[in-house]
Structures are given as structure tokens and as C-alpha cells.
Scaffold this motif. Structure first.
Motif, PDB file in Angstrom:
ATOM      1  N   CYS A   1       0.925  -1.173  -0.076  1.00  0.00           N
ATOM      2  CA  CYS A   1      -0.166  -0.273  -0.125  1.00  0.00           C
ATOM      3  C   CYS A   1       0.989   1.226   0.037  1.00  0.00           C
ATOM      4  N   LEU A   2       0.484   2.336  -0.778  1.00  0.00           N
ATOM      5  CA  LEU A   2       1.237   3.460  -0.772  1.00  0.00           C
ATOM      6  C   LEU A   2       1.220   4.111   0.571  1.00  0.00           C
ATOM      7  N   SER A   3       0.104   3.679   1.392  1.00  0.00           N
ATOM      8  CA  SER A   3       0.130   4.426   2.736  1.00  0.00           C
ATOM      9  C   SER A   3       0.913   3.669   3.737  1.00  0.00           C
ATOM     10  N   VAL A   4       1.138   2.423   3.607  1.00  0.00           N
ATOM     11  CA  VAL A   4       1.719   1.783   4.582  1.00  0.00           C
ATOM     12  C   VAL A   4       3.217   1.247   3.933  1.00  0.00           C
ATOM     13  N   THR A   5       4.142   2.169   4.531  1.00  0.00           N
ATOM     14  CA  THR A   5       5.645   2.007   3.953  1.00  0.00           C
ATOM     15  C   THR A   5       6.193   0.762   4.513  1.00  0.00           C
ATOM     16  N   ALA A   6       7.042   0.322   3.334  1.00  0.00           N
ATOM     17  CA  ALA A   6       7.873  -0.828   3.647  1.00  0.00           C
ATOM     18  C   ALA A   6       7.303  -2.060   4.130  1.00  0.00           C
ATOM     19  N   MET A   7       6.230  -2.421   3.788  1.00  0.00           N
ATOM     20  CA  MET A   7       5.385  -3.457   4.104  1.00  0.00           C
ATOM     21  C   MET A   7       4.702  -4.302   3.222  1.00  0.00           C
ATOM     22  N   ARG A   8       4.903  -5.462   2.924  1.00  0.00           N
ATOM     23  CA  ARG A   8       3.985  -6.312   2.095  1.00  0.00           C
ATOM     24  C   ARG A   8       3.475  -7.655   2.569  1.00  0.00           C
ATOM     25  N   SER A   9       2.374  -8.051   2.363  1.00  0.00           N
ATOM     26  CA  SER A   9       1.884  -9.288   3.274  1.00  0.00           C
ATOM     27  C   SER A   9       0.880  -9.962   2.363  1.00  0.00           C
ATOM     28  N   GLU A  10       0.742 -11.355   2.726  1.00  0.00           N
ATOM     29  CA  GLU A  10      -0.425 -11.950   2.009  1.00  0.00           C
ATOM     30  C   GLU A  10      -1.693 -11.679   2.799  1.00  0.00           C
ATOM     31  N   VAL A  11      -2.794 -11.227   1.942  1.00  0.00           N
ATOM     32  CA  VAL A  11      -4.084 -11.006   2.587  1.00  0.00           C
ATOM     33  C   VAL A  11      -5.009 -11.910   1.731  1.00  0.00           C
ATOM     34  N   CYS A  12      -6.072 -12.463   2.349  1.00  0.00           N
ATOM     35  CA  CYS A  12      -6.870 -13.278   1.806  1.00  0.00           C
ATOM     36  C   CYS A  12      -8.405 -12.464   1.416  1.00  0.00           C
ATOM     37  N   ARG A  13      -8.825 -12.366   0.396  1.00  0.00           N
ATOM     38  CA  ARG A  13      -9.960 -11.370  -0.037  1.00  0.00           C
ATOM     39  C   ARG A  13     -10.752 -12.394  -1.025  1.00  0.00           C
ATOM     40  N   SER A  14     -11.772 -11.816  -1.411  1.00  0.00           N
ATOM     41  CA  SER A  14     -12.922 -12.444  -2.200  1.00  0.00           C
ATOM     42  C   SER A  14     -12.359 -12.644  -3.614  1.00  0.00           C
ATOM     43  N   ALA A  15     -12.578 -13.664  -4.377  1.00  0.00           N
ATOM     44  CA  ALA A  15     -11.640 -13.938  -5.627  1.00  0.00           C
ATOM     45  C   ALA A  15     -12.522 -13.095  -6.584  1.00  0.00           C
ATOM     46  N   THR A  16     -13.621 -12.814  -6.609  1.00  0.00           N
ATOM     47  CA  THR A  16     -14.380 -12.042  -7.270  1.00  0.00           C
ATOM     48  C   THR A  16     -15.239 -11.057  -6.647  1.00  0.00           C
ATOM     49  N   CYS A  17     -15.662  -9.747  -7.283  1.00  0.00           N
ATOM     50  CA  CYS A  17     -16.402  -9.049  -6.945  1.00  0.00           C
ATOM     51  C   CYS A  17     -17.003  -8.112  -7.803  1.00  0.00           C
ATOM     52  N   THR A  18     -18.269  -7.356  -7.581  1.00  0.00           N
ATOM     53  CA  THR A  18     -18.896  -6.740  -8.391  1.00  0.00           C
ATOM     54  C   THR A  18     -19.049  -5.301  -7.438  1.00  0.00           C
ATOM     55  N   VAL A  19     -18.571  -4.179  -8.109  1.00  0.00           N
ATOM     56  CA  VAL A  19     -18.518  -3.063  -7.503  1.00  0.00           C
ATOM     57  C   VAL A  19     -19.525  -2.080  -8.269  1.00  0.00           C
ATOM     58  N   LYS A  20     -20.524  -1.477  -7.753  1.00  0.00           N
ATOM     59  CA  LYS A  20     -21.223  -0.204  -8.367  1.00  0.00           C
ATOM     60  C   LYS A  20     -20.711   0.911  -7.708  1.00  0.00           C
ATOM     61  N   GLY A  21     -21.250   1.906  -8.606  1.00  0.00           N
ATOM     62  CA  GLY A  21     -20.783   3.359  -8.156  1.00  0.00           C
ATOM     63  C   GLY A  21     -21.151   4.443  -9.257  1.00  0.00           C
ATOM     64  N   LEU A  22     -20.598   5.437  -9.338  1.00  0.00           N
ATOM     65  CA  LEU A  22     -20.868   6.641 -10.441  1.00  0.00           C
ATOM     66  C   LEU A  22     -19.514   6.875 -11.027  1.00  0.00           C
ATOM     67  N   ASP A  23     -19.508   7.413 -12.448  1.00  0.00           N
ATOM     68  CA  ASP A  23     -18.416   7.853 -13.116  1.00  0.00           C
ATOM     69  C   ASP A  23     -18.547   9.387 -12.925  1.00  0.00           C
ATOM     70  N   LEU A  24     -17.536  10.167 -13.063  1.00  0.00           N
ATOM     71  CA  LEU A  24     -17.487  11.630 -13.031  1.00  0.00           C
ATOM     72  C   LEU A  24     -18.359  12.466 -13.733  1.00  0.00           C
ATOM     73  N   ASP A  25     -19.273  11.489 -14.720  1.00  0.00           N
ATOM     74  CA  ASP A  25     -20.410  12.431 -15.287  1.00  0.00           C
ATOM     75  C   ASP A  25     -21.600  11.918 -14.726  1.00  0.00           C
ATOM     76  N   GLY A  26     -21.751  11.183 -13.485  1.00  0.00           N
ATOM     77  CA  GLY A  26     -22.824  10.884 -12.657  1.00  0.00           C
ATOM     78  C   GLY A  26     -23.424   9.729 -13.355  1.00  0.00           C
ATOM     79  N   ASN A  27     -22.889   8.898 -14.237  1.00  0.00           N
ATOM     80  CA  ASN A  27     -23.491   7.802 -14.486  1.00  0.00           C
ATOM     81  C   ASN A  27     -23.228   6.676 -13.946  1.00  0.00           C
ATOM     82  N   PRO A  28     -24.138   5.674 -13.765  1.00  0.00           N
ATOM     83  CA  PRO A  28     -23.975   4.431 -13.006  1.00  0.00           C
ATOM     84  C   PRO A  28     -22.911   3.607 -13.670  1.00  0.00           C
ATOM     85  N   VAL A  29     -21.836   2.801 -12.712  1.00  0.00           N
ATOM     86  CA  VAL A  29     -20.918   2.233 -13.204  1.00  0.00           C
ATOM     87  C   VAL A  29     -21.057   0.711 -12.615  1.00  0.00           C
TER      88      VAL A  29
END
Length: 170
Positions: A92-120
Motif C-alpha cells: 500500500c502506498l500509505s503503508v511504508t516498507a510492508m507487504r503481506s499475504e492477504v485473503c480477499r474475495s476472488a471475485t467482486c462486483t462494484v457499483k458506483g458512479l463515473d465523473l459524469d454521474g452515470n452508473p458504473v
């Protein structure tokens, strides 16, 4: 304009970011600055709290930092679906000099908006899935080091305290 990246243990990194109510010229400028900061820092993702802005905005480009072919800006992103499990090496750019194995979801679906306010909607797997989850965690005040073993976290915290006593930036 490149912005300063906040480093752990800066308190802004632990705050839950507030939703963006309107996409203003200031939000667009913040997104542009974040992309520039991410690329110049050789990252593939950046969340607004990492540059000191506690709002729900992320930028990602997993083709980077060299290629810079798929910059994505997501306003108010949220994970609406996730499946499976993957362990990957994270930093992480905010966590200096550290890397580690992290368990996360293999897939995800993310919803939000683009900079024109359109759904993404982004259905992601692999590195993009991990990157999106990592950046959305930032919006909830969660760092990847919050997801590692207690021992590794304790060792890292001790290293950061030592740097602080020596007057070095973490």
C-alpha cells in the motif's frame, strides 16, 4: 497536481469516508490529482483518504504503473457481490516498507458512479478484484495491515514506532 500520500498511522486513514453528494469541479480535480499521484507513486489504486480527503472516491488502473491504459474513477463505490477466496501479496502506498499475504474475495462486483454521474458496474476478478476491495477498504478506514496476522501487525507497528522515535517518516 501530485498530492502528498498520507502514511500510517495518520488518523485520516482510519476514518470512514463520507459519500460524495454532488460531482463538482472540485471532485473532478481531486480525481485527476489522485490519478497523477497514483501513477507518479507507481501504484495501481488510490483512495481519497490516502491524499487526506475523507470522501468516497477511488481511482484504479491495474495496467499501471507503466502502461496506464485503463484508468477508472469510481465515485461512492460499493461492493454489491463477492464470491470465492484468493490470497495475494499486497502492499500500500500509505503503508511504508510492508507487504503481506492477504485473503480477499476472488471475485467482486462494484457499483458506483463515473465523473459524469452515470452508473458504473464492474465485475472483477484477479488483480482488479483485489485492488477494488483494497481501495474500498480505505473508504471504511480499513488498511490491509488490519487483515494480516496479529504477530505481523505487532512487528510492523513496532517498526513504525521506532521510525517515529528516530524522526523518520513511516
Amino acid at each position: 497536481m501530485k498530492r502528498e500520500i498520507k502514511k500510517y498511522p495518520d488518523p485520516v486513514l482510519k476514518e470512514k469516508a463520507r459519500p460524495i453528494e454532488a460531482i463538482t469541479p472540485e471532485v473532478r480535480a481531486l480525481a485527476e490529482d489522485m490519478l497523477e499521484t497514483m501513477y507518479e507513486s507507481e501504484g495501481i489504486g488510490l483512495a481519497a483518504p490516502q491524499v487526506g480527503e475523507s470522501v468516497r472516491l477511488i481511482v484504479v488502473d491495474v495496467t499501471g504503473p507503466e502502461v496506464r491504459a485503463e484508468p477508472r474513477v469510481i465515485v461512492n463505490p460499493e461492493i454489491v457481490c463477492s464470491e470465492g477466496e484468493i490470497t495475494s501479496d499486497e502492499g500500500c502506498l500509505s503503508v511504508t516498507a510492508m507487504r503481506s499475504e492477504v485473503c480477499r474475495s476472488a471475485t467482486c462486483t462494484v457499483k458506483g458512479l463515473d465523473l459524469d454521474g452515470n452508473p458504473v458496474e464492474i465485475a472483477a476478478d484477479g488483480v482488479l478484484s483485489v485492488c477494488l476491495q483494497h481501495e474500498i477498504d480505505h473508504l471504511d478506514g480499513v488498511l490491509f495491515i488490519d487483515r494480516i496476522s496479529r504477530l505481523k501487525r505487532t512487528l510492523y507497528d513496532a517498526k513504525v514506532k521506532k521510525w517515529q522515535r528516530q524522526g523518520k517518516k513511516a
